[in-house]
Design a protein around this motif. Structure first.
Motif, PDB file in Angstrom:
ATOM      1  N   GLN A 172       0.998  -1.152  -0.116  1.00 20.09           N
ATOM      2  CA  GLN A 172      -0.102  -0.065   0.012  1.00 20.09           C
ATOM      3  C   GLN A 172       0.938   1.164  -0.144  1.00 20.09           C
ATOM      4  O   GLN A 172       0.227   2.396   0.241  1.00 20.09           O
ATOM      5  CB  GLN A 172      -0.953   0.189   1.327  1.00 20.09           C
TER       6      GLN A 172
ATOM      7  N   HIS B  40     -11.788  -7.343   1.974  1.00 20.85           N
ATOM      8  CA  HIS B  40     -11.769  -7.891   3.234  1.00 20.85           C
ATOM      9  C   HIS B  40     -13.126  -8.651   3.200  1.00 20.85           C
ATOM     10  O   HIS B  40     -13.535  -9.545   4.129  1.00 20.85           O
ATOM     11  CB  HIS B  40     -11.873  -6.720   4.393  1.00 20.85           C
TER      12      HIS B  40
ATOM     13  N   LYS C 281      -3.045   2.522  -1.275  1.00 16.05           N
ATOM     14  CA  LYS C 281      -3.793   2.278  -0.268  1.00 16.05           C
ATOM     15  C   LYS C 281      -4.954   1.385  -0.116  1.00 16.05           C
ATOM     16  O   LYS C 281      -5.855   1.774  -1.451  1.00 16.05           O
ATOM     17  CB  LYS C 281      -4.198   3.648   0.499  1.00 16.05           C
ATOM     18  N   ALA C 282      -5.387   0.662   0.851  1.00 18.51           N
ATOM     19  CA  ALA C 282      -6.476  -0.214   0.697  1.00 18.51           C
ATOM     20  C   ALA C 282      -7.670   0.394   0.181  1.00 18.51           C
ATOM     21  O   ALA C 282      -8.791   0.138  -0.413  1.00 18.51           O
ATOM     22  CB  ALA C 282      -6.712  -0.932   1.862  1.00 18.51           C
ATOM     23  N   TRP C 283      -7.978   1.733   0.891  1.00 21.39           N
ATOM     24  CA  TRP C 283      -9.412   2.349   0.674  1.00 21.39           C
ATOM     25  C   TRP C 283      -9.402   3.177  -0.770  1.00 21.39           C
ATOM     26  O   TRP C 283     -10.306   3.449  -1.276  1.00 21.39           O
ATOM     27  CB  TRP C 283      -9.546   3.701   1.610  1.00 21.39           C
ATOM     28  N   ASP C 284      -8.225   3.138  -1.418  1.00 15.67           N
ATOM     29  CA  ASP C 284      -8.332   4.017  -2.685  1.00 15.67           C
ATOM     30  C   ASP C 284      -8.412   3.041  -3.933  1.00 15.67           C
ATOM     31  O   ASP C 284      -7.623   2.575  -4.613  1.00 15.67           O
ATOM     32  CB  ASP C 284      -6.826   4.822  -2.803  1.00 15.67           C
TER      33      ASP C 284
ATOM     34  N   GLU D 112      -5.043  -5.939   0.599  1.00 19.14           N
ATOM     35  CA  GLU D 112      -5.735  -5.242   1.871  1.00 19.14           C
ATOM     36  C   GLU D 112      -7.020  -4.556   1.365  1.00 19.14           C
ATOM     37  O   GLU D 112      -7.759  -4.156   2.239  1.00 19.14           O
ATOM     38  CB  GLU D 112      -4.775  -4.152   2.169  1.00 19.14           C
ATOM     39  N   ALA D 113      -7.090  -4.431   0.063  1.00 18.48           N
ATOM     40  CA  ALA D 113      -8.446  -3.644  -0.457  1.00 18.48           C
ATOM     41  C   ALA D 113      -9.790  -4.720  -0.278  1.00 18.48           C
ATOM     42  O   ALA D 113     -10.872  -4.333  -0.503  1.00 18.48           O
ATOM     43  CB  ALA D 113      -8.295  -3.283  -1.871  1.00 18.48           C
TER      44      ALA D 113
ATOM     45  N   ASP E  47     -16.417  -6.145  -0.919  1.00 16.15           N
ATOM     46  CA  ASP E  47     -15.161  -5.526  -1.561  1.00 16.15           C
ATOM     47  C   ASP E  47     -14.795  -6.056  -2.855  1.00 16.15           C
ATOM     48  O   ASP E  47     -14.317  -5.617  -3.617  1.00 16.15           O
ATOM     49  CB  ASP E  47     -14.108  -5.679  -0.646  1.00 16.15           C
TER      50      ASP E  47
END
Length: 362
Positions: free
Chosen positions: A192, A246, A221-224, A243-244, A250
């Protein structure tokens, strides 16, 4: 076969050398290990590893969540698998590591009851798999030495940790590629730590230099998710979402957006087999291949992950090398390792016979 009791304990496993990534350094594995006891004295084993930076779970939160869910599932019949899993999922939000431990132990018991090893319960696609090996983050010279040792030990897939600085990251990967013989596959894990633009720039540089990277794992990043899609759309190299992802939601969103080429499944992230199977099935429906990986965890979790990977045809890559770095292995039974080959046991369930050094948490 009804659930009579759930015992919670812990194990500690020192590592031969520190496990280093761009976001953490680990010198030992501390793991919560549960035993689900049935009314006919069968025992199901499950484990949960605290990983605050990825799942948000600490040892205390794992124990608290297990104790909360425990009261809801004691007395339930193992055959009522769907209701047990629904109760585990819906009793508390998040807390995926605790849920994974309970899920793992329940599936262990379910397979024991029907006298079948888990990999066969999940489909029996194969009895053995090939794992890659992680090359710890360090100087290019340190990483080359570690890579050569892995290659000499029979590994043909190297997962190279990067993420501190794009210029140095390029040097790390190029240095390893230069000494790796033909047939050695290089995978890159940025954990990330790149921005979308810097990721495109460095991956394009890998491509222009002819480094032939198999895939790049979680570059942003996981959220991006938009940033992940930007990278996927602007490079030729395959991108793996880790990590994106879970949950099955997702995974579905990423696949619908075509934000990644591959999906990485970890039991600790998604809450165990029940949800991992959903991710795998969605990916297969969408024509997307999966990788099975683990956290820094014991052979309990590795055995669980390996059995799922062996069961499902759509899981084509694995990163389950953690126990090779243990000073000693406290888990008796489970999968067997021979260099880069992991082979399942034909003992029903997980096939775990004993855990030395397990201490009950009262």
């Amino acid at each position: 076969m009804n659930i009579k009791d759930i015992m919670i304990g812990r194990i500690n496993i020192p590592l031969k050398q520190a496990f280093k990534t761009a976001i953490t350094t680990i010198n030992e594995v501390d793991e919560v290990v549960i035993k689900i006891i049935t009314d006919n004295e069968k025992v199901g084993i499950g484990s949960a590893v605290p990983s605050a930076q990825i799942t948000g779970d600490s040892e205390k939160s794992i124990i608290d969540a297990i104790n909360l869910i425990k009261d809801k599932i004691i007395g339930m019949n193992i055959d009522n698998l769907e209701e047990i899993m629904s109760t585990i999922d819906n009793t508390i939000s998040g807390n995926t590591s605790a849920k994974a431990a309970l899920d793992m132990a329940v599936y262990d018991l379910f397979a024991q009851k029907y006298n079948i090893p888990l990999y066969k319960l999940f489909g029996g696609s194969k009895k053995s798999i090939v794992t890659d090996i992680t090359i710890n983050l360090g100087t290019p010279e340190e990483m080359v030495r570690e890579a050569m040792q892995a290659i000499n030990n029979g590994f043909k897939h190297l997962k190279v940790k990067v993420g501190t600085d794009p210029i140095m990251d390029f040097k790390r990967v190029k240095s390893i590629k230069q000494v790796a013989r033909k047939g050695i596959n290089i995978r890159v894990d940025a954990d990330q730590e790149w921005t979308p633009k810097s990721a495109v720039k460095i991956i394009t540089k890998f491509e222009d230099a002819g480094l032939d990277i198999e895939f790049v794992e979680q570059p942003v990043k996981a959220w991006d998710i938009e940033g992940l899609k930007f990278v996927t759309d602007n490079v030729r190299t395959d991108i793996l979402a880790d990590e994106a992802v879970h949950s099955s939601r997702d995974a579905l969103k990423i696949m619908q957006m075509r934000a990644a080429d591959l999906i990485n499944i970890k039991l600790m992230k998604c809450g165990g087999f029940h949800n991992a199977l959903k991710i795998c099935n969605i990916a297969e429906t969408m024509g997307v291949k999966c990788m099975m990986s683990c956290m820094a965890e014991s052979k309990i979790g590795v055995t669980a992950a390996a059995n799922l990977a062996m069961g499902k045809k759509n899981i084509v890559n694995t990163n389950l090398d953690m126990i090779m770095n243990f000073e000693s292995d406290p888990v008796v039974g489970g999968v067997e390792f021979e260099e880069n080959i992991i082979t399942a046991s034909d003992i029903p369930g997980l096939g775990i016979i004993n855990i030395t050094g397990w201490e009950e948490i009262i």
